[in-house]
Design a protein around this motif. Sequence first.
Motif, PDB file in Angstrom:
ATOM      1  N   HIS A 277      15.290 -51.780  23.756  1.00  0.00           N
ATOM      2  CA  HIS A 277      14.713 -51.368  22.393  1.00  0.00           C
ATOM      3  C   HIS A 277      14.019 -50.042  22.516  1.00  0.00           C
ATOM      4  N   TYR A 278      14.567 -49.105  23.135  1.00  0.00           N
ATOM      5  CA  TYR A 278      14.275 -47.727  23.055  1.00  0.00           C
ATOM      6  C   TYR A 278      15.470 -46.894  23.783  1.00  0.00           C
ATOM      7  N   GLY A 279      15.564 -45.707  23.080  1.00  0.00           N
ATOM      8  CA  GLY A 279      16.581 -44.997  23.704  1.00  0.00           C
ATOM      9  C   GLY A 279      17.468 -44.144  22.606  1.00  0.00           C
ATOM     10  N   PRO A 280      18.303 -43.247  22.860  1.00  0.00           N
ATOM     11  CA  PRO A 280      18.900 -42.463  21.818  1.00  0.00           C
ATOM     12  C   PRO A 280      19.990 -43.220  21.120  1.00  0.00           C
ATOM     13  N   ALA A 281      20.402 -43.000  19.866  1.00  0.00           N
ATOM     14  CA  ALA A 281      21.443 -43.701  18.995  1.00  0.00           C
ATOM     15  C   ALA A 281      22.388 -42.939  19.397  1.00  0.00           C
ATOM     16  N   GLY A 282      23.610 -43.597  18.938  1.00  0.00           N
ATOM     17  CA  GLY A 282      24.978 -43.252  19.266  1.00  0.00           C
ATOM     18  C   GLY A 282      25.477 -43.479  20.822  1.00  0.00           C
ATOM     19  N   LYS A 283      24.729 -44.098  21.582  1.00  0.00           N
ATOM     20  CA  LYS A 283      24.901 -44.250  23.032  1.00  0.00           C
ATOM     21  C   LYS A 283      25.253 -45.672  23.355  1.00  0.00           C
ATOM     22  N   GLY A 284      25.822 -46.008  24.435  1.00  0.00           N
ATOM     23  CA  GLY A 284      25.867 -47.471  25.007  1.00  0.00           C
ATOM     24  C   GLY A 284      27.105 -47.863  24.511  1.00  0.00           C
ATOM     25  N   PRO A 285      27.429 -49.129  24.745  1.00  0.00           N
ATOM     26  CA  PRO A 285      28.792 -49.899  24.187  1.00  0.00           C
ATOM     27  C   PRO A 285      28.711 -50.103  23.018  1.00  0.00           C
ATOM     28  N   ARG A 286      30.115 -50.052  22.404  1.00  0.00           N
ATOM     29  CA  ARG A 286      30.220 -50.131  21.005  1.00  0.00           C
ATOM     30  C   ARG A 286      30.218 -51.636  20.727  1.00  0.00           C
ATOM     31  N   LEU A 287      29.758 -52.135  19.549  1.00  0.00           N
ATOM     32  CA  LEU A 287      29.483 -53.313  19.097  1.00  0.00           C
ATOM     33  C   LEU A 287      30.745 -53.914  18.642  1.00  0.00           C
ATOM     34  N   LYS A 288      31.398 -55.220  18.932  1.00  0.00           N
ATOM     35  CA  LYS A 288      32.835 -55.599  18.620  1.00  0.00           C
ATOM     36  C   LYS A 288      32.447 -57.085  18.183  1.00  0.00           C
ATOM     37  N   GLU A 289      33.338 -57.222  17.228  1.00  0.00           N
ATOM     38  CA  GLU A 289      33.204 -58.711  16.673  1.00  0.00           C
ATOM     39  C   GLU A 289      33.353 -59.903  17.652  1.00  0.00           C
ATOM     40  N   GLY A 290      32.571 -60.752  17.550  1.00  0.00           N
ATOM     41  CA  GLY A 290      32.424 -61.625  18.500  1.00  0.00           C
ATOM     42  C   GLY A 290      31.265 -61.478  19.724  1.00  0.00           C
ATOM     43  N   MET A 291      30.864 -60.409  19.685  1.00  0.00           N
ATOM     44  CA  MET A 291      29.809 -60.294  20.808  1.00  0.00           C
ATOM     45  C   MET A 291      28.565 -61.088  20.092  1.00  0.00           C
ATOM     46  N   VAL A 292      27.771 -61.728  21.042  1.00  0.00           N
ATOM     47  CA  VAL A 292      26.670 -62.279  20.843  1.00  0.00           C
ATOM     48  C   VAL A 292      25.524 -61.596  21.525  1.00  0.00           C
ATOM     49  N   ILE A 293      24.189 -61.299  20.927  1.00  0.00           N
ATOM     50  CA  ILE A 293      23.205 -60.669  21.574  1.00  0.00           C
ATOM     51  C   ILE A 293      21.974 -61.052  21.126  1.00  0.00           C
TER      52      ILE A 293
END
Length: 248
Positions: A182-198
């Motif tokens: 819930h903290y950190g830079p935008a534009g980083k990390g895994p890309r969200l894909k259809e069918g992911m549940v978080i």
Amino acid sequence: MIVIKTREQIEKMRKAGEILAACHREIAGMIRPGLTPLEIDKFVERFLAEHGATPEQKGYHGYPFATCASVNDVICHGFPDERPLKNGDIVTIDMVVNLDGWLADSAWSYAVGEISPEADKLLRVAKEALYIGIEKAVVDNRIGDISHAVQKFAEEQGYSVVREFVGHAIGQKMHEEPQVPHYGPAGKGPRLKEGMVITIEPMLNTGVWQSKLDADGWTARTADGGLSAQYEHTIAILPEGPLILTQQ
Ligand code: MF3
Ligand code: CO
């Protein structure tokens, strides 16, 4: 490994989420000074059993209860105990519901009786931070877009965001990859894909973000004794937008 869920699997998780949301609505109606967190925990066990579901947290890495009950300066993973809730307390009830092997996870902070304007603002901002995160939970965004939006909003409002505990993907296991900070830079990390549940589950503190652990090995408190609040939903990433599976 990131596990993608089918529409049918998401529908099963939504059914678990429906029971969880109904359980939170019941808790909202029963919270009052004098009630004990252990009574809430017993209620949840009964409610889930009546609905053909089980409390996934019980026995998870040895965690002894169906719910976590985190009062005032407790950030998360508090043990539901027999100390009655007092007028002016805030308490976060967190649970994971298992229905036919599919899970849903949602935490909610509650006001006990009349709370201070300070506590009331914390609850309002923590809930809004969750929904600001959910708005970013769209296909082709990155995890960091959620993280950054939550942190920016919380800090603008004068709160700190807990770092040690994060959201996560969920399915047939409580904690799947990726993590959702819930903290950190935008534009980083895994890309969200259809069918992911978080899950998105920001914990906001009135003081510092740092925590300390009680001797029980679970209860995490704010390092400076400040108040902490948390709202959490389980969310499916779909082309038409984020679907909240634990909507109350
Ligand atoms: N519901 C928590 C989460 O959001 C997990 C609590 S840890 C447990 O990840 F041991 F209590 F299950
Ligand atoms: Co969670």
